[in-house]
Motif scaffolding. Sequence first.
Motif, PDB file in Angstrom:
ATOM      1  N   TRP A  83       0.833  -1.216   0.000  1.00 28.35           N
ATOM      2  CA  TRP A  83       0.000   0.000   0.000  1.00 28.35           C
ATOM      3  C   TRP A  83       0.857   1.251   0.000  1.00 28.35           C
ATOM      4  O   TRP A  83       0.671   2.150  -0.835  1.00 28.35           O
ATOM      5  N   ASP A  84       1.784   1.334   0.940  1.00 27.82           N
ATOM      6  CA  ASP A  84       2.604   2.546   1.071  1.00 27.82           C
ATOM      7  C   ASP A  84       3.465   2.782  -0.176  1.00 27.82           C
ATOM      8  O   ASP A  84       3.650   3.924  -0.612  1.00 27.82           O
ATOM      9  N   GLU A  85       3.982   1.712  -0.720  1.00 28.56           N
ATOM     10  CA  GLU A  85       4.830   1.821  -1.914  1.00 28.56           C
ATOM     11  C   GLU A  85       4.048   2.378  -3.101  1.00 28.56           C
ATOM     12  O   GLU A  85       4.526   3.263  -3.827  1.00 28.56           O
ATOM     13  N   ILE A  86       2.837   1.863  -3.286  1.00 27.79           N
ATOM     14  CA  ILE A  86       2.027   2.328  -4.427  1.00 27.79           C
ATOM     15  C   ILE A  86       1.527   3.743  -4.189  1.00 27.79           C
ATOM     16  O   ILE A  86       1.461   4.562  -5.116  1.00 27.79           O
ATOM     17  N   LEU A  87       1.190   4.058  -2.946  1.00 21.80           N
ATOM     18  CA  LEU A  87       0.767   5.423  -2.632  1.00 21.80           C
ATOM     19  C   LEU A  87       1.889   6.414  -2.929  1.00 21.80           C
ATOM     20  O   LEU A  87       1.658   7.510  -3.463  1.00 21.80           O
ATOM     21  N   LYS A  88       3.095   6.018  -2.611  1.00 20.79           N
ATOM     22  CA  LYS A  88       4.263   6.870  -2.882  1.00 20.79           C
ATOM     23  C   LYS A  88       4.479   7.031  -4.394  1.00 20.79           C
ATOM     24  O   LYS A  88       4.846   8.100  -4.872  1.00 20.79           O
ATOM     25  N   ALA A 119      -3.887   8.146  -9.870  1.00 18.79           N
ATOM     26  CA  ALA A 119      -4.608   7.158  -9.061  1.00 18.79           C
ATOM     27  C   ALA A 119      -5.780   7.845  -8.373  1.00 18.79           C
ATOM     28  O   ALA A 119      -5.748   9.051  -8.133  1.00 18.79           O
ATOM     29  N   LEU A 120      -6.789   7.058  -8.069  1.00 24.97           N
ATOM     30  CA  LEU A 120      -7.957   7.573  -7.345  1.00 24.97           C
ATOM     31  C   LEU A 120      -7.891   7.059  -5.909  1.00 24.97           C
ATOM     32  O   LEU A 120      -7.840   5.842  -5.670  1.00 24.97           O
ATOM     33  N   PHE A 121      -7.891   8.000  -4.957  1.00 26.37           N
ATOM     34  CA  PHE A 121      -7.894   7.646  -3.533  1.00 26.37           C
ATOM     35  C   PHE A 121      -9.327   7.774  -3.039  1.00 26.37           C
ATOM     36  O   PHE A 121      -9.949   8.830  -3.171  1.00 26.37           O
TER      37      PHE A 121
END
Length: 272
Positions: free
Chosen positions: A192-197, A232-234
């Motif tokens: 999760w954190d990697e893709i968010l970054k 990306a859509l959050f």
Amino acid sequence: MIPINANTKIGTLLKLHPDALETIVSISPKFTKLRNPILRKVIAARTSIAMASKLSGCNIDDFFNKLQPLGFDIDTTTIIEIEKGQDNKPAPDFMKNISADKIFQLDVRPIIETGKDPLNVIMESIKTLKQGFILKIINSFEPTPLILLLSKRGFESYTETISDELVNTYFYNNVNAFMVADNKESDHSAAWDEILKRFAGKTKTVDVRQLEMPLPMHAILEALATLPIDNALFVYHKRIPVFLLPELEEQQFSYRIKEISGAEVHLLIYKD
């Protein structure tokens, strides 16, 4: 002019023209169920003009004659695609040797008629379904998204259309299917954190926590329709949107899920 043909989905017509809904309802009283937002979302996206004509007893030209005045450009040369899974198929083996006391019925029509989504009730019933038992869902249409969802959890299904207003769908619990599926779903929280970054500075946000069903799914799909390819859509959501996930996969979106609490879930939706 907007080009359409016999394979155009009803959902596409509804998106393209604001008067399409009432125009389609005027073709046959059987289409009044499209006024229900839940049924409209479930049925319209997967039903073509050709299939709707077959189900209602009218013909494709009835659609074309009604839709042409709205500005649609009618294409009668396109070959009609064969719709799969709509007619009754031979009963699978799991239906042939099961005793009546292993079949539990759930009629979701009263729930839908109130404008509510029956998914939570269905999933609660599924959770308590023992191995080797069947859950029979009684509905007025084939629950295609639910079939896709539960097939990924290892459930076999069989649908029999009794009439235009009565469709029975049977879900058979295979060996430890639920446990296997739960393990697979955990992968959607990985990295999760990697893709968010990766999408830092290129993320659009929508908050659907205050919306009533089925508006969250509408809002998310609308946001995705205008999302730049490298963004990306959050999403802030109250729960894991299990009906949305098969739709995302069908549209070739990837996603990650982060469960914050029992009443809050974050989603990150993107294309690789």
